[in-house]
Design a protein around this motif. Structure first.
Motif, PDB file in Angstrom:
ATOM      1  N   TYR A 168      11.805  63.569  17.346  1.00 28.18           N
ATOM      2  CA  TYR A 168      13.116  63.031  17.700  1.00 28.18           C
ATOM      3  C   TYR A 168      13.817  63.954  18.696  1.00 28.18           C
ATOM      4  CZ  TYR A 168      13.216  59.246  14.276  1.00 28.18           C
ATOM      5  OH  TYR A 168      12.975  58.087  13.591  1.00 28.18           O
ATOM      6  N   THR A 169      14.573  63.360  19.605  1.00 29.09           N
ATOM      7  CA  THR A 169      15.320  64.130  20.602  1.00 29.09           C
ATOM      8  C   THR A 169      16.782  64.316  20.212  1.00 29.09           C
ATOM      9  OG1 THR A 169      15.758  62.100  21.850  1.00 29.09           O
ATOM     10  CG2 THR A 169      13.812  63.388  22.481  1.00 29.09           C
ATOM     11  N   PHE A 170      17.165  63.892  19.039  1.00 28.71           N
ATOM     12  CA  PHE A 170      18.543  64.050  18.588  1.00 28.71           C
ATOM     13  C   PHE A 170      18.541  64.321  17.083  1.00 28.71           C
ATOM     14  CE2 PHE A 170      17.413  59.614  18.215  1.00 28.71           C
ATOM     15  CZ  PHE A 170      17.879  59.254  16.969  1.00 28.71           C
ATOM     16  N   CYS A 171      19.604  64.972  16.607  1.00 31.20           N
ATOM     17  CA  CYS A 171      19.762  65.273  15.185  1.00 31.20           C
ATOM     18  C   CYS A 171      20.721  64.262  14.560  1.00 31.20           C
ATOM     19  CB  CYS A 171      20.306  66.690  14.994  1.00 31.20           C
ATOM     20  SG  CYS A 171      19.247  67.984  15.690  1.00 31.20           S
ATOM     21  N   GLN A 172      20.512  63.987  13.272  1.00 33.84           N
ATOM     22  CA  GLN A 172      21.346  63.031  12.560  1.00 33.84           C
ATOM     23  C   GLN A 172      22.556  63.743  11.954  1.00 33.84           C
ATOM     24  OE1 GLN A 172      17.509  61.496  10.472  1.00 33.84           O
ATOM     25  NE2 GLN A 172      18.988  59.835  10.304  1.00 33.84           N
ATOM     26  N   ALA A 173      23.711  63.095  12.055  1.00 35.93           N
ATOM     27  CA  ALA A 173      24.937  63.673  11.503  1.00 35.93           C
ATOM     28  C   ALA A 173      24.987  63.456   9.990  1.00 35.93           C
ATOM     29  CB  ALA A 173      26.164  63.038  12.163  1.00 35.93           C
ATOM     30  N   CYS A 174      25.532  64.422   9.288  1.00 35.21           N
ATOM     31  CA  CYS A 174      25.677  64.307   7.837  1.00 35.21           C
ATOM     32  C   CYS A 174      26.756  63.273   7.504  1.00 35.21           C
ATOM     33  CB  CYS A 174      26.064  65.658   7.229  1.00 35.21           C
ATOM     34  SG  CYS A 174      24.764  66.909   7.332  1.00 35.21           S
ATOM     35  N   ALA A 175      26.582  62.617   6.370  1.00 31.61           N
ATOM     36  CA  ALA A 175      27.570  61.634   5.926  1.00 31.61           C
ATOM     37  C   ALA A 175      28.850  62.339   5.481  1.00 31.61           C
ATOM     38  CB  ALA A 175      26.990  60.803   4.780  1.00 31.61           C
ATOM     39  N   ARG A 176      29.880  61.535   5.267  1.00 30.18           N
ATOM     40  CA  ARG A 176      31.150  62.106   4.831  1.00 30.18           C
ATOM     41  C   ARG A 176      30.985  62.760   3.448  1.00 30.18           C
ATOM     42  NH1 ARG A 176      36.869  58.723   4.295  1.00 30.18           N
ATOM     43  NH2 ARG A 176      38.175  60.526   3.766  1.00 30.18           N
ATOM     44  N   ASP A 177      31.683  63.865   3.254  1.00 30.71           N
ATOM     45  CA  ASP A 177      31.615  64.658   2.016  1.00 30.71           C
ATOM     46  C   ASP A 177      30.278  65.373   1.868  1.00 30.71           C
ATOM     47  OD1 ASP A 177      34.171  63.835   1.362  1.00 30.71           O
ATOM     48  OD2 ASP A 177      33.474  62.135   0.175  1.00 30.71           O
ATOM     49  N   TYR A 178      29.494  65.468   2.963  1.00 31.80           N
ATOM     50  CA  TYR A 178      28.237  66.227   2.947  1.00 31.80           C
ATOM     51  C   TYR A 178      28.300  67.264   4.066  1.00 31.80           C
ATOM     52  CZ  TYR A 178      26.003  63.060  -0.375  1.00 31.80           C
ATOM     53  OH  TYR A 178      25.671  62.349  -1.501  1.00 31.80           O
ATOM     54  N   TRP A 179      27.496  68.313   3.931  1.00 29.41           N
ATOM     55  CA  TRP A 179      27.476  69.374   4.924  1.00 29.41           C
ATOM     56  C   TRP A 179      26.062  69.955   5.021  1.00 29.41           C
ATOM     57  CZ3 TRP A 179      26.325  74.578   3.977  1.00 29.41           C
ATOM     58  CH2 TRP A 179      26.092  74.899   2.631  1.00 29.41           C
ATOM     59  N   SER A 180      25.824  70.731   6.056  1.00 36.22           N
ATOM     60  CA  SER A 180      24.524  71.378   6.239  1.00 36.22           C
ATOM     61  C   SER A 180      24.687  72.585   7.149  1.00 36.22           C
ATOM     62  CB  SER A 180      23.505  70.402   6.848  1.00 36.22           C
ATOM     63  OG  SER A 180      23.862  70.087   8.183  1.00 36.22           O
ATOM     64  N   GLU A 181      23.768  73.522   7.005  1.00 34.29           N
ATOM     65  CA  GLU A 181      23.719  74.678   7.891  1.00 34.29           C
ATOM     66  C   GLU A 181      22.840  74.347   9.101  1.00 34.29           C
ATOM     67  OE1 GLU A 181      22.205  77.793   5.476  1.00 34.29           O
ATOM     68  OE2 GLU A 181      24.081  78.084   4.361  1.00 34.29           O
ATOM     69  N   GLU A 182      22.678  75.306  10.010  1.00 31.79           N
ATOM     70  CA  GLU A 182      21.786  75.107  11.140  1.00 31.79           C
ATOM     71  C   GLU A 182      20.327  75.003  10.665  1.00 31.79           C
ATOM     72  OE1 GLU A 182      22.300  78.132  14.026  1.00 31.79           O
ATOM     73  OE2 GLU A 182      24.333  77.550  14.572  1.00 31.79           O
ATOM     74  N   GLU A 183      19.527  74.250  11.420  1.00 28.60           N
ATOM     75  CA  GLU A 183      18.095  74.070  11.148  1.00 28.60           C
ATOM     76  C   GLU A 183      17.858  73.421   9.784  1.00 28.60           C
ATOM     77  OE1 GLU A 183      15.897  77.646  11.707  1.00 28.60           O
ATOM     78  OE2 GLU A 183      17.084  78.290  13.420  1.00 28.60           O
ATOM     79  N   SER A 184      18.743  72.530   9.358  1.00 31.57           N
ATOM     80  CA  SER A 184      18.634  71.914   8.035  1.00 31.57           C
ATOM     81  C   SER A 184      17.807  70.637   8.095  1.00 31.57           C
ATOM     82  CB  SER A 184      20.019  71.600   7.465  1.00 31.57           C
ATOM     83  OG  SER A 184      20.756  72.786   7.260  1.00 31.57           O
ATOM     84  N   GLU A 185      17.066  70.393   7.012  1.00 29.74           N
ATOM     85  CA  GLU A 185      16.285  69.166   6.877  1.00 29.74           C
ATOM     86  C   GLU A 185      17.060  68.093   6.125  1.00 29.74           C
ATOM     87  OE1 GLU A 185      12.519  69.997   5.138  1.00 29.74           O
ATOM     88  OE2 GLU A 185      12.240  71.872   6.254  1.00 29.74           O
ATOM     89  N   THR A 186      17.999  68.495   5.291  1.00 27.33           N
ATOM     90  CA  THR A 186      18.802  67.556   4.522  1.00 27.33           C
ATOM     91  C   THR A 186      20.246  68.046   4.492  1.00 27.33           C
ATOM     92  OG1 THR A 186      18.300  68.736   2.455  1.00 27.33           O
ATOM     93  CG2 THR A 186      16.880  66.857   3.043  1.00 27.33           C
ATOM     94  N   CYS A 187      21.140  67.171   4.053  1.00 32.70           N
ATOM     95  CA  CYS A 187      22.548  67.528   3.890  1.00 32.70           C
ATOM     96  C   CYS A 187      22.865  67.723   2.405  1.00 32.70           C
ATOM     97  CB  CYS A 187      23.447  66.442   4.483  1.00 32.70           C
ATOM     98  SG  CYS A 187      23.313  66.286   6.283  1.00 32.70           S
ATOM     99  N   LYS A 188      23.792  68.599   2.121  1.00 36.34           N
ATOM    100  CA  LYS A 188      24.194  68.886   0.753  1.00 36.34           C
ATOM    101  C   LYS A 188      25.583  68.309   0.504  1.00 36.34           C
ATOM    102  CE  LYS A 188      21.673  73.257   0.864  1.00 36.34           C
ATOM    103  NZ  LYS A 188      21.782  74.743   0.729  1.00 36.34           N
ATOM    104  N   LYS A 189      25.811  67.879  -0.709  1.00 40.50           N
ATOM    105  CA  LYS A 189      27.125  67.343  -1.065  1.00 40.50           C
ATOM    106  C   LYS A 189      28.129  68.484  -1.174  1.00 40.50           C
ATOM    107  CE  LYS A 189      29.439  64.261  -4.323  1.00 40.50           C
ATOM    108  NZ  LYS A 189      29.923  63.397  -3.220  1.00 40.50           N
ATOM    109  N   ARG A 190      29.295  68.258  -0.614  1.00 45.68           N
ATOM    110  CA  ARG A 190      30.322  69.287  -0.631  1.00 45.68           C
ATOM    111  C   ARG A 190      30.824  69.534  -2.050  1.00 45.68           C
ATOM    112  NH1 ARG A 190      32.254  70.529   4.420  1.00 45.68           N
ATOM    113  NH2 ARG A 190      31.673  69.076   6.083  1.00 45.68           N
ATOM    114  N   ALA A 191      30.986  70.793  -2.414  1.00 44.39           N
ATOM    115  CA  ALA A 191      31.515  71.152  -3.724  1.00 44.39           C
ATOM    116  C   ALA A 191      33.044  71.122  -3.682  1.00 44.39           C
ATOM    117  CB  ALA A 191      31.016  72.542  -4.135  1.00 44.39           C
ATOM    118  N   GLU A 192      33.638  70.467  -4.647  1.00 46.37           N
ATOM    119  CA  GLU A 192      35.100  70.363  -4.720  1.00 46.37           C
ATOM    120  C   GLU A 192      35.645  71.515  -5.564  1.00 46.37           C
ATOM    121  OE1 GLU A 192      36.162  66.581  -6.222  1.00 46.37           O
ATOM    122  OE2 GLU A 192      35.567  65.498  -4.399  1.00 46.37           O
ATOM    123  N   LEU A 193      36.512  72.282  -4.966  1.00 43.89           N
ATOM    124  CA  LEU A 193      37.123  73.421  -5.647  1.00 43.89           C
ATOM    125  C   LEU A 193      38.636  73.345  -5.432  1.00 43.89           C
ATOM    126  CD1 LEU A 193      36.673  76.027  -7.242  1.00 43.89           C
ATOM    127  CD2 LEU A 193      36.519  77.253  -5.064  1.00 43.89           C
TER     128      LEU A 193
END
Length: 295
Positions: free
Chosen positions: A163-188
């Motif tokens: 792929y020539t482009f990266c997929q954006a994480c869904a709302r309430d999810y986040w990821s670091e650089e070079e990530s394969e998946t997105c993680k759900k944001r922790a609510e604090l």
């Protein structure tokens, strides 16, 4: 490196009778500069000519493919008339096809298995390896097989190759650089029943009691000389703004709501600014009265 495919060059397709010879493969060869060839011709060729004075050989070179560098040197053939780059490209193209056929026909000691080979069975030479997960392709040349691998930025992911482009994480999810998946944001956040919340509410209650109590006293005694000397309506506005600024603390408790997020900062900033403005005005009034009394 070279890329092999059916030839689509107009120069090849315009050759008379080219369609009768079967499949024509085109080889796209990456340009390589031949360094040191001129120096070799300038330094080594005269030595070869000197060693050939006592061993004369014919001075005719019927075909470049049937000679060698020694014969070229002793006969004074200039290397500038010889297209080294094109000849080497032809050599690499033939070698690539021969090497591919050698592998696909399982040749060993000159013996090969004989069966029909389709053009798409010839192995393709790739100039760039596939990018790992979390990296996208960035084309660096005119060939699609030549590319660099770029790390996907934060808040994006990529769990596929090619792929020539990266997929954006869904709302309430986040990821670091070079990530394969997105993680759900922790609510604090600060819940209502927490000890810190209780301590802050007690402190807020004491603050509101002092500001509101003082404001009520000033309101009922607004016309008295003591209240007027303290600032009067200006002081009353200052106490009201402090009360509103203290109440903005309530927006920081529990899970943030849309209204709370919109009000908590503007409510505090505006009210506290009004309070500081009142203090500034009252300070000028005091200094002005003091300066007048001195005169």
């Amino acid at each position: 490196m070279q890329d092999m495919d059916w030839s689509v060059a107009s120069t090849v397709s315009s050759i008379p009778g080219i369609s009768t010879i079967g499949t024509v493969l085109g080889i796209a060869v990456q340009y390589t500069e031949f360094s040191g060839l001129d120096d070799f011709e300038r330094l080594s060729v005269p030595r070869l000519q000197d060693t050939s004075l006592n061993s004369p050989i014919p001075h005719s070179v019927p075909c470049m493919q049937n000679t060698n560098l020694y014969e070229i040197a002793i006969q004074g053939f200039s290397m500038s008339q010889y297209d080294v780059v094109s000849s080497f490209n032809v050599y690499k193209a033939v070698y690539a096809v021969a090497h591919a056929l050698h592998n696909i026909l399982h040749c060993d000691s000159g013996l090969c298995q004989k069966y029909k080979v389709q053009p798409w069975e010839v192995p393709e030479s790739l100039c760039s390896p596939e990018c790992p997960y979390g990296h996208r392709k960035l084309l660096t040349g005119q060939h699609k097989c030549c590319f660099d691998c770029m790390a996907c930025p934060a808040a994006t992911f990529l769990n596929k190759t090619g792929y020539t482009f990266c997929q954006a994480c869904a709302r309430d999810y986040w990821s670091e650089e070079e990530s394969e998946t997105c993680k759900k944001r922790a609510e604090l956040y600060l819940p209502w029943g927490a000890p810190l919340t209780t301590a802050l509410l007690i402190y807020l209650g004491v603050t509101l009691f002092l500001t509101l109590g003082t404001a009520v006293i000033f309101l009922f005694n607004l016309s008295t000389p003591i209240v007027k000397s303290a600032g009067g309506k200006t002081c009353l506005l200052m106490l009201a703004s402090l009360t509103v600024a203290s109440c903005s603390t309530l927006c920081h408790f529990s899970r943030p709501s849309q209204i709370g997020c919109l009000l908590k900062q503007p409510l505090f900033i505006i009210s506290f600014t009004v309070c500081l403005a009142c203090v500034t005005v009252r300070s000028f009034q005091v200094y002005g009265a003091l300066f007048t009394s001195l005169l």
